[in-house]
Design a protein around this motif. Structure first.
Motif, PDB file in Angstrom:
ATOM      1  N   TRP A  39       0.828  -1.209   0.000  1.00  0.00           N
ATOM      2  CA  TRP A  39       0.000   0.000   0.000  1.00  0.00           C
ATOM      3  C   TRP A  39       0.860   1.256   0.000  1.00  0.00           C
ATOM      4  O   TRP A  39       1.799   1.370   0.797  1.00  0.00           O
ATOM      5  CB  TRP A  39      -0.902   0.017   1.236  1.00  0.00           C
ATOM      6  N   SER A  40       0.510   2.178  -0.868  1.00  0.00           N
ATOM      7  CA  SER A  40       1.089   3.513  -0.821  1.00  0.00           C
ATOM      8  C   SER A  40       0.375   4.329   0.249  1.00  0.00           C
ATOM      9  O   SER A  40      -0.632   3.894   0.817  1.00  0.00           O
ATOM     10  CB  SER A  40       0.940   4.205  -2.180  1.00  0.00           C
ATOM     11  N   ARG A  41       0.899   5.526   0.506  1.00  0.00           N
ATOM     12  CA  ARG A  41       0.176   6.417   1.418  1.00  0.00           C
ATOM     13  C   ARG A  41      -1.197   6.760   0.855  1.00  0.00           C
ATOM     14  O   ARG A  41      -2.161   6.940   1.605  1.00  0.00           O
ATOM     15  CB  ARG A  41       0.995   7.683   1.658  1.00  0.00           C
ATOM     16  N   GLY A  42      -1.294   6.824  -0.457  1.00  0.00           N
ATOM     17  CA  GLY A  42      -2.594   7.065  -1.075  1.00  0.00           C
ATOM     18  C   GLY A  42      -3.593   5.967  -0.767  1.00  0.00           C
ATOM     19  O   GLY A  42      -4.784   6.238  -0.561  1.00  0.00           O
ATOM     20  N   HIS A  43      -3.132   4.716  -0.729  1.00  0.00           N
ATOM     21  CA  HIS A  43      -4.026   3.611  -0.357  1.00  0.00           C
ATOM     22  C   HIS A  43      -4.534   3.790   1.077  1.00  0.00           C
ATOM     23  O   HIS A  43      -5.719   3.571   1.354  1.00  0.00           O
ATOM     24  CB  HIS A  43      -3.288   2.269  -0.455  1.00  0.00           C
ATOM     25  N   VAL A  44      -3.629   4.165   1.977  1.00  0.00           N
ATOM     26  CA  VAL A  44      -4.023   4.336   3.374  1.00  0.00           C
ATOM     27  C   VAL A  44      -5.055   5.448   3.503  1.00  0.00           C
ATOM     28  O   VAL A  44      -6.078   5.297   4.189  1.00  0.00           O
ATOM     29  CB  VAL A  44      -2.798   4.633   4.258  1.00  0.00           C
ATOM     30  N   LEU A  45      -4.811   6.576   2.843  1.00  0.00           N
ATOM     31  CA  LEU A  45      -5.743   7.706   2.923  1.00  0.00           C
ATOM     32  C   LEU A  45      -7.085   7.356   2.291  1.00  0.00           C
ATOM     33  O   LEU A  45      -8.150   7.711   2.833  1.00  0.00           O
ATOM     34  CB  LEU A  45      -5.137   8.930   2.249  1.00  0.00           C
ATOM     35  N   VAL A 137      -0.193   6.178  12.073  1.00  0.00           N
ATOM     36  CA  VAL A 137       1.139   5.589  12.265  1.00  0.00           C
ATOM     37  C   VAL A 137       1.602   4.903  10.979  1.00  0.00           C
ATOM     38  O   VAL A 137       2.765   5.031  10.567  1.00  0.00           O
ATOM     39  CB  VAL A 137       1.117   4.594  13.435  1.00  0.00           C
ATOM     40  N   ASP A 138       0.698   4.182  10.319  1.00  0.00           N
ATOM     41  CA  ASP A 138       1.056   3.435   9.113  1.00  0.00           C
ATOM     42  C   ASP A 138       1.552   4.331   7.982  1.00  0.00           C
ATOM     43  O   ASP A 138       2.284   3.861   7.103  1.00  0.00           O
ATOM     44  CB  ASP A 138      -0.148   2.635   8.608  1.00  0.00           C
ATOM     45  N   GLY A 142       5.977  10.398  10.807  1.00  0.00           N
ATOM     46  CA  GLY A 142       6.446  10.987  12.056  1.00  0.00           C
ATOM     47  C   GLY A 142       5.570  10.754  13.263  1.00  0.00           C
ATOM     48  O   GLY A 142       5.951  11.126  14.379  1.00  0.00           O
ATOM     49  N   TYR A 143       4.416  10.142  13.083  1.00  0.00           N
ATOM     50  CA  TYR A 143       3.516   9.817  14.190  1.00  0.00           C
ATOM     51  C   TYR A 143       3.719   8.343  14.501  1.00  0.00           C
ATOM     52  O   TYR A 143       3.510   7.476  13.641  1.00  0.00           O
ATOM     53  CB  TYR A 143       2.069  10.091  13.783  1.00  0.00           C
ATOM     54  N   GLU A 144       4.179   8.049  15.728  1.00  0.00           N
ATOM     55  CA  GLU A 144       4.562   6.697  16.074  1.00  0.00           C
ATOM     56  C   GLU A 144       3.636   6.121  17.148  1.00  0.00           C
ATOM     57  O   GLU A 144       2.859   6.844  17.769  1.00  0.00           O
ATOM     58  CB  GLU A 144       6.009   6.681  16.572  1.00  0.00           C
ATOM     59  N   LEU A 145       3.757   4.824  17.369  1.00  0.00           N
ATOM     60  CA  LEU A 145       2.960   4.185  18.418  1.00  0.00           C
ATOM     61  C   LEU A 145       3.212   4.825  19.779  1.00  0.00           C
ATOM     62  O   LEU A 145       2.307   4.906  20.609  1.00  0.00           O
ATOM     63  CB  LEU A 145       3.272   2.689  18.475  1.00  0.00           C
TER      64      LEU A 145
END
Length: 228
Positions: A39-45, A137-138, A142-145
């Motif tokens: 998955w790209s970031r586009g898939h996640v969004l 996070v995925d 820069g946003y982590e668990l």
């Protein structure tokens, strides 16, 4: 007791954090790989936007998705869109979810999710919050668990430990973060496997985001968890 109104506000706050972070990305970054395989970031969004609409469907008494094929096709269709379009869709779909959540309703009723899974309507806002927080996070931006709000992290570990409770493929497991203890897996048929670690590492392992290498395990190997 589940406080759906509190959870709806928490979803709004988590979504604002996500929108702010995504708005700061460079346009080309939407095509770059996310932390989710394939998955790209586009898939996640795209998934986050479509999930908001799907959970709004649930709250309004409609099927979450027409079927799995349509769900996957919608994500593939929407993944290549420009960042500005992704951002607008994410914002608009989040607003539709909040509107569905604000409507008068019987929050004690049972609703149907994907694959025949059922839950109380009151838990739907927390399920949406988990989507927003974990997929933030995925994105790998820069946003982590470790950045997740403590209250959310504890509740998500609660949720996942309960999800695997009684699972025939998961041995009896005791989970510890130094202050709290959870039990999961099959009912104890003897000593439990004990898994210890930081809250972030435990959540990462339970949610399939970390391999558990940072965890300490006693009484057997680290349990292999089924996919979510």
């Amino acid at each position: 007791m589940i406080d759906h109104a509190h959870d709806l506000e928490s979803v709004r706050e988590a979504t604002e954090r996500l929108l702010t972070a995504v708005a700061e990305l460079e346009a080309a970054s939407v095509t770059q790989s996310s932390r989710l395989p394939g998955w790209s970031r586009g898939h996640v969004l795209a998934h986050l936007a479509r999930n908001a609409d799907a959970l709004a469907n649930v709250l309004q008494g409609r099927p979450m998705y027409v079927d799995a094929t349509v769900r996957d096709a919608d994500i593939e269709r929407d993944a290549p869109r420009p960042l500005a379009v992704q951002l607008a869709d994410l914002r608009d779909s989040a607003a539709r979810f909040q509107e569905a959540g604000a409507a008068p309703a019987d929050w004690s009723r049972t609703v149907e999710l994907r694959n025949g899974v059922t839950d109380a309507a009151a838990r739907v806002p927390f399920r949406r919050r988990a989507e927003v927080e974990l997929h933030h996070v995925d994105l790998g931006i820069g946003y982590e668990l470790e950045d997740l709000p403590e209250e959310f992290a504890v509740r998500e570990i609660d949720f996942l430990a309960e999800r695997f409770a009684g699972h025939p493929d998961v041995p009896p497991t005791r989970i510890e973060d130094g202050t709290r203890v959870w039990h999961s897996g099959r009912e104890a048929e003897g000593p439990e496997v004990t898994v210890e670690g930081s809250r972030a590492d435990l959540l990462g392992w339970l949610a399939g985001r970390r391999d558990g290498a940072a965890l300490t395990v006693h009484g057997g190997p680290l349990p292999a968890l089924p996919p979510l």
